[in-house]
Write a protein that holds these residues in place. Structure first.
Motif, PDB file in Angstrom:
ATOM      1  N   UNK A 226       0.811  -1.221   0.000  1.00  5.75           N
ATOM      2  CA  UNK A 226       0.000   0.000   0.000  1.00  5.75           C
ATOM      3  C   UNK A 226       0.841   1.267   0.000  1.00  5.75           C
ATOM      4  N   UNK A 227       2.153   1.130   0.137  1.00  4.50           N
ATOM      5  CA  UNK A 227       3.006   2.301   0.189  1.00  4.50           C
ATOM      6  C   UNK A 227       3.151   2.898   1.571  1.00  4.50           C
ATOM      7  N   UNK A 228       2.655   2.203   2.597  1.00  8.46           N
ATOM      8  CA  UNK A 228       2.819   2.631   3.987  1.00  8.46           C
ATOM      9  C   UNK A 228       3.316   1.433   4.791  1.00  8.46           C
ATOM     10  N   UNK A 229       3.849   1.710   5.975  1.00  7.21           N
ATOM     11  CA  UNK A 229       4.359   0.631   6.821  1.00  7.21           C
ATOM     12  C   UNK A 229       3.289   0.133   7.784  1.00  7.21           C
ATOM     13  N   UNK A 230       2.785   1.039   8.617  1.00  7.84           N
ATOM     14  CA  UNK A 230       1.799   0.681   9.636  1.00  7.84           C
ATOM     15  C   UNK A 230       0.668   1.687   9.606  1.00  7.84           C
TER      16      UNK A 230
END
Length: 302
Positions: A226-230
């Motif tokens: 998604x292009x994010x970590x958390x």
């Protein structure tokens, strides 16, 4: 001449600014292409940005397209809840001050009927029911594989009747129950994380060991692709969690409400309300909700 599009910044699933899950809402997005929306989402670099367009059915409030920094999603909880609260405040603020407001958002999974109300604390609360109950998808990886993927031991995975599973309420998540909050705080992506998550868009780690005793579970969500970590508060995962709760807790017929706390490890404590109605042993209604606060607004120059 540059086009200007108004946008709003919100914090969702919280009653305090700079907590919960931040969201950008772009209005008047009818003429934007998918490529432009994706570029704007990357620019905001939040877990999601929602673009409001004219509804395909004029009886509805708006069409909502949801983008992470990397891809478009058919449904996501905090963009839906945030957009509904914002539209209720900006289009029907006078009505909201004295009664509930209904907002209908067209998303890829269907038209979502959202209800917004003004709480006693002056913060808007919005909720939406899902068009269909969550569904179980395939089989989760073996406990040993999950432990390696999350830098844990196999004995730390699972509690009570809960075992790892995959459910979707529009977006699939790998649900991983953990014995304690200490294990959840210690969990980290291992080199095999992507292989373990597979086609799911994230691993939702959860435990009954909560910070607030009024909440049912404490959770973290490590995103995948998604292009994010958390993510500090994941409404679509909370919606799918209804399937997990129904499978492993076996609630009686009737209405049930539970609260999910998330985002504490990120310094953005969040609270998601999950409501379930069980009829004849089956999930009949699933709804998620939460509070929304407005943080700022501006204009995009395109």
């Amino acid at each position: 001449m540059a086009r200007k599009l108004p946008y709003h910044l919100l914090d969702v699933f919280t009653d305090r600014r700079f907590c919960g899950n931040p969201l950008a809402v772009v209005e008047g997005a009818d003429e934007l292409t998918a490529t432009e929306m994706q570029a704007i989402a990357r620019e905001f670099n939040l877990s999601e940005t929602v673009f409001l367009q004219s509804p395909q059915d004029p009886v509805n409030s708006a069409r909502a397209r949801i983008f992470t920094p990397q891809k478009e999603l058919p449904f996501a909880g905090h963009p839906t809840i945030g957009a509904a609260a914002l539209l209720a405040e900006t289009r029907a603020g006078d009505i909201l001050a004295r009664s509930d407001v209904v907002i209908v958002l067209e998303e890829e999974i269907g038209a979502l009927r959202c209800e917004a109300l003004r709480g006693r604390n002056g913060v808007t609360y919005a909720q939406t029911a899902l068009p269909a109950a969550p569904r179980k998808i395939g089989e989760s990886p073996a406990r040993e594989a999950l432990a390696a993927a999350l830098s844990l031991t196999p004995g730390e995975i699972g509690f009570g009747a809960h075992v790892p599973t995959i459910y979707s309420a529009g977006a699939p998540f790998l649900f991983v129950p953990l014995q304690s909050r200490e294990a959840l705080d210690r969990a980290r992506r291992g080199p095999t994380f992507a292989d373990a998550v597979g086609e799911a868009i994230g691993a939702f780690l959860y435990t009954h060991d909560t910070v607030d005793f009024a909440n049912a579970i404490h959770a973290r969500m490590y995103a995948h692709g998604l292009g994010i970590d958390e993510d500090p508060a994941t409404g679509s995962a909370a919606a799918a969690f209804a399937g997990v709760a129904h499978e492993f807790e076996r609630p009686d017929d009737g209405e049930h409400e539970l609260f999910i706390e998330q985002g504490y490890a990120m310094g953005r404590p969040s609270r998601i309300t999950l409501r379930m109605t069980v009829e004849n042993g089956a999930l009949a209604v699933v709804a998620i909700g939460g509070q929304v606060v407005r943080v700022g607004e501006g204009a995009l120059r395109l």
